[in-house]
Design a protein around this motif. Structure first.
Motif, mmCIF file in Angstrom:
data_model
loop_
_atom_site.group_PDB
_atom_site.id
_atom_site.type_symbol
_atom_site.label_atom_id
_atom_site.label_comp_id
_atom_site.label_asym_id
_atom_site.label_seq_id
_atom_site.Cartn_x
_atom_site.Cartn_y
_atom_site.Cartn_z
ATOM 1 N N GLY A 72 -25.458 -11.062 6.340
ATOM 2 C CA GLY A 72 -24.954 -10.899 5.064
ATOM 3 C C GLY A 72 -23.894 -11.959 4.538
ATOM 4 N N ASN A 73 -23.147 -12.462 5.339
ATOM 5 C CA ASN A 73 -22.167 -13.490 5.187
ATOM 6 C C ASN A 73 -22.349 -15.073 5.538
ATOM 7 O OD1 ASN A 73 -20.167 -11.781 4.112
ATOM 8 N ND2 ASN A 73 -19.561 -10.961 5.839
ATOM 9 N N ALA A 74 -23.878 -15.002 5.828
ATOM 10 C CA ALA A 74 -24.013 -16.479 6.166
ATOM 11 C C ALA A 74 -23.313 -17.689 5.317
ATOM 12 C CB ALA A 74 -25.608 -16.749 6.172
ATOM 13 N N GLY A 75 -23.621 -17.616 3.916
ATOM 14 C CA GLY A 75 -23.201 -18.597 3.073
ATOM 15 C C GLY A 75 -23.487 -19.847 3.493
ATOM 16 N N GLY A 76 -24.598 -20.244 3.999
ATOM 17 C CA GLY A 76 -24.795 -21.783 4.349
ATOM 18 C C GLY A 76 -24.421 -22.172 5.621
ATOM 19 N N ARG B 226 -22.344 -19.640 12.504
ATOM 20 C CA ARG B 226 -22.191 -18.118 12.509
ATOM 21 C C ARG B 226 -22.915 -17.442 13.645
ATOM 22 N NH1 ARG B 226 -19.586 -15.214 9.001
ATOM 23 N NH2 ARG B 226 -21.024 -13.558 9.236
ATOM 24 N N ILE B 227 -24.236 -18.152 14.063
ATOM 25 C CA ILE B 227 -25.177 -17.611 14.971
ATOM 26 C C ILE B 227 -25.013 -18.233 16.284
ATOM 27 C CG2 ILE B 227 -27.679 -17.045 15.335
ATOM 28 C CD1 ILE B 227 -28.083 -16.769 12.469
ATOM 29 N N PRO B 228 -24.769 -17.711 17.422
ATOM 30 C CA PRO B 228 -24.413 -18.296 18.550
ATOM 31 C C PRO B 228 -25.860 -18.758 19.342
ATOM 32 C CG PRO B 228 -23.973 -15.996 18.894
ATOM 33 C CD PRO B 228 -24.246 -16.214 17.380
ATOM 34 N N ASP B 229 -25.872 -19.658 20.141
ATOM 35 C CA ASP B 229 -26.832 -20.009 20.908
ATOM 36 C C ASP B 229 -27.349 -19.063 21.717
ATOM 37 O OD1 ASP B 229 -26.961 -22.704 20.262
ATOM 38 O OD2 ASP B 229 -25.744 -23.736 21.685
ATOM 39 N N GLY B 230 -28.667 -18.840 21.835
ATOM 40 C CA GLY B 230 -29.283 -17.694 22.367
ATOM 41 C C GLY B 230 -29.561 -16.520 21.655
ATOM 42 N N PRO C 209 -39.823 -22.289 26.595
ATOM 43 C CA PRO C 209 -39.610 -21.032 25.913
ATOM 44 C C PRO C 209 -39.115 -19.823 27.025
ATOM 45 C CG PRO C 209 -42.006 -21.462 26.416
ATOM 46 C CD PRO C 209 -41.196 -22.870 26.587
ATOM 47 N N ALA C 210 -39.090 -20.126 28.234
ATOM 48 C CA ALA C 210 -38.475 -19.575 29.140
ATOM 49 C C ALA C 210 -37.101 -19.436 29.480
ATOM 50 C CB ALA C 210 -38.738 -19.803 30.713
ATOM 51 N N LYS C 211 -36.370 -20.433 28.467
ATOM 52 C CA LYS C 211 -34.959 -20.395 28.397
ATOM 53 C C LYS C 211 -34.741 -20.004 27.148
ATOM 54 C CE LYS C 211 -34.682 -24.264 31.749
ATOM 55 N NZ LYS C 211 -34.049 -25.672 31.777
ATOM 56 N N PRO C 212 -33.265 -19.376 27.109
ATOM 57 C CA PRO C 212 -32.670 -18.836 25.613
ATOM 58 C C PRO C 212 -32.682 -19.935 24.608
ATOM 59 C CG PRO C 212 -31.348 -18.000 27.306
ATOM 60 C CD PRO C 212 -32.320 -19.197 28.139
ATOM 61 N N LEU C 213 -33.166 -19.633 23.329
ATOM 62 C CA LEU C 213 -33.191 -20.448 22.284
ATOM 63 C C LEU C 213 -31.885 -20.947 22.106
ATOM 64 C CD1 LEU C 213 -35.164 -22.441 20.241
ATOM 65 C CD2 LEU C 213 -34.944 -20.325 18.835
ATOM 66 N N LYS C 214 -31.637 -22.374 21.870
ATOM 67 C CA LYS C 214 -30.295 -22.768 21.359
ATOM 68 C C LYS C 214 -30.615 -23.606 20.250
ATOM 69 C CE LYS C 214 -29.364 -25.146 25.042
ATOM 70 N NZ LYS C 214 -30.612 -24.982 25.764
ATOM 71 N N TRP C 215 -29.515 -23.848 19.392
ATOM 72 C CA TRP C 215 -29.591 -24.847 18.299
ATOM 73 C C TRP C 215 -29.914 -26.020 18.494
ATOM 74 C CZ3 TRP C 215 -29.909 -22.985 13.442
ATOM 75 C CH2 TRP C 215 -29.370 -21.796 13.092
ATOM 76 N N SER C 216 -29.730 -26.426 19.727
ATOM 77 C CA SER C 216 -29.969 -27.896 20.033
ATOM 78 C C SER C 216 -31.438 -28.109 20.534
ATOM 79 C CB SER C 216 -29.130 -28.393 21.434
ATOM 80 O OG SER C 216 -29.451 -27.593 22.526
ATOM 81 N N ASP C 217 -32.290 -27.038 20.548
ATOM 82 C CA ASP C 217 -33.692 -27.125 20.990
ATOM 83 C C ASP C 217 -34.334 -27.313 19.698
ATOM 84 O OD1 ASP C 217 -33.611 -26.265 23.576
ATOM 85 O OD2 ASP C 217 -33.112 -24.163 23.279
ATOM 86 N N LEU C 218 -33.889 -27.124 18.520
ATOM 87 C CA LEU C 218 -34.506 -27.482 17.163
ATOM 88 C C LEU C 218 -33.907 -28.884 16.618
ATOM 89 C CD1 LEU C 218 -33.490 -24.200 15.172
ATOM 90 C CD2 LEU C 218 -35.654 -24.740 16.668
ATOM 91 N N GLU C 219 -35.116 -29.457 16.073
ATOM 92 C CA GLU C 219 -34.798 -30.772 15.340
ATOM 93 C C GLU C 219 -33.488 -30.629 14.396
ATOM 94 O OE1 GLU C 219 -35.906 -33.585 16.007
ATOM 95 O OE2 GLU C 219 -37.989 -33.105 16.936
#
Length: 335
Positions: A78-82, A87-91, A146-156
């Protein structure tokens, strides 16, 4: 007595438009999830919250309970604001950091998946309440496990598709994007950032590039099952089990769950296979929102309840004024 009745009639007639304005200020329903490619939460809901079929969805229910699946359209901040990355941690990308949805973060290579090919693809995002805003879609990089927790660094670093206020067609946002080339199992991560509120919504959609549309991903084992989006009947049948209550619809508190209306709208997933809710219940599908490119401005906040209360006070005060005026006029007439 006649004068009093006349005054009451004048008061009611004069305040009818105001009453209508106050009543229509109620908060909107919530909100949506990706249906093509199908998000994890929507795919598991389609299997049935009480008795999911796939091993991954069973594990998600074991970790977080069934309520998260009934609340399939509410993975949000609710408070993401871009500032989603801050705000969202890895994993915890698939749950958006919400404890209720922690089962969606389980690192495993057998989540129900959707076949995907490189090139132009038409994406569909089921909206149970339209909001103005921007969709950004990210794809995992080569080497994603995919067998590891998803991190922001996993994304382009940059989204491969981005669109603001896309067309709303039969209850779903529909827009095109050009998918980069990949092979094997990957994930499409969507961020829907509202422009009329700091609130944002998130989805994880497991996809497989390659012939047959199935892959065991990076951890070996049997091919994962195909994902299916919920049908109209399934959504309608499970709506009463949603914990999202309209009286708690507050886009500024950042709380998970209990923040939106439970009544879903129409679906753009016309090609989804027919089926029934796991509990066997049947209910008529709710009406779809207006089609075409109309986008409703549905941002609400804590002012909604005070507005209703204030509106009632205005109605009462206005009725008193009009009633008193009518009585004075009647008295002068008879005098």
């Amino acid at each position: 007595m006649t004068a009093r009745r006349t005054a009451a009639g004048i008061a009611l007639a004069g305040l009818a438009p105001l009453a209508l304005t106050v009543l229509t200020a109620a908060p909107a329903a919530a909100h949506g999830s990706m249906s093509d490619p199908v998000s994890r939460v929507a795919a598991c809901y389609a299997e049935g919250p009480e008795h999911p079929v796939s091993a991954a969805c069973k594990a998600a229910v074991q970790a977080g309970g069934t309520q998260a699946l009934y609340d399939w359209n509410g993975v949000r901040d609710g408070n993401a604001g871009g500032k989603s990355k801050e705000r969202i941690p890895d994993g915890k990308l698939c749950s958006a950091g919400n404890e209720e949805y922690k089962g969606l973060d389980l690192p495993r290579a057998d989540w129900p998946s959707t076949p995907m090919t490189a090139g132009k693809h038409t994406f569909r995002y089921r909206a149970t309440a339209p909001h103005k805003g921007t969709f950004e879609l990210y794809l995992t990089k080569d080497g994603y496990d995919p067998a590891k927790p998803l991190k922001w660094s996993d994304l382009e670093d940059r989204p491969f598709a981005s669109v603001t206020n896309p067309a709303l067609v039969n209850g779903s946002y529909v827009f095109d994007g050009t998918v980069p080339a990949r092979s094997g199992r990957h994930l499409v991560y969507s961020v829907w950032q509202r422009s009329d509120s700091p609130e944002a919504f998130y989805t994880c959609s497991d996809v497989v590039f390659g012939k047959g549309g199935k892959s065991s991903g990076g951890s070996g084992g049997a091919p994962a099952p195909s994902a299916s989006a919920p049908t109209e009947r399934q959504i309608a049948a499970g709506a009463d089990k949603s914990s999202m209550d309209m009286s708690h619809h507050d886009h500024a508190d950042g709380a998970a769950g209990n923040h939106g209306g439970a009544a879903p709208a129409g679906s753009g997933n016309a090609d989804a296979p027919a089926g029934t809710h796991p509990d066997g219940a049947a209910a008529p599908a709710p009406a779809a929102p207006a089609g075409g490119k109309h986008l409703a401005e549905t941002g609400t906040d804590r002012t909604t309840a005070p507005l209703a209360i204030g509106g009632a006070a205005v109605l009462a005060a206005g009725a008193g004024v009009l009633f008193a005026t009518a009585r004075r006029r009647a008295a002068r007439h008879h005098g």
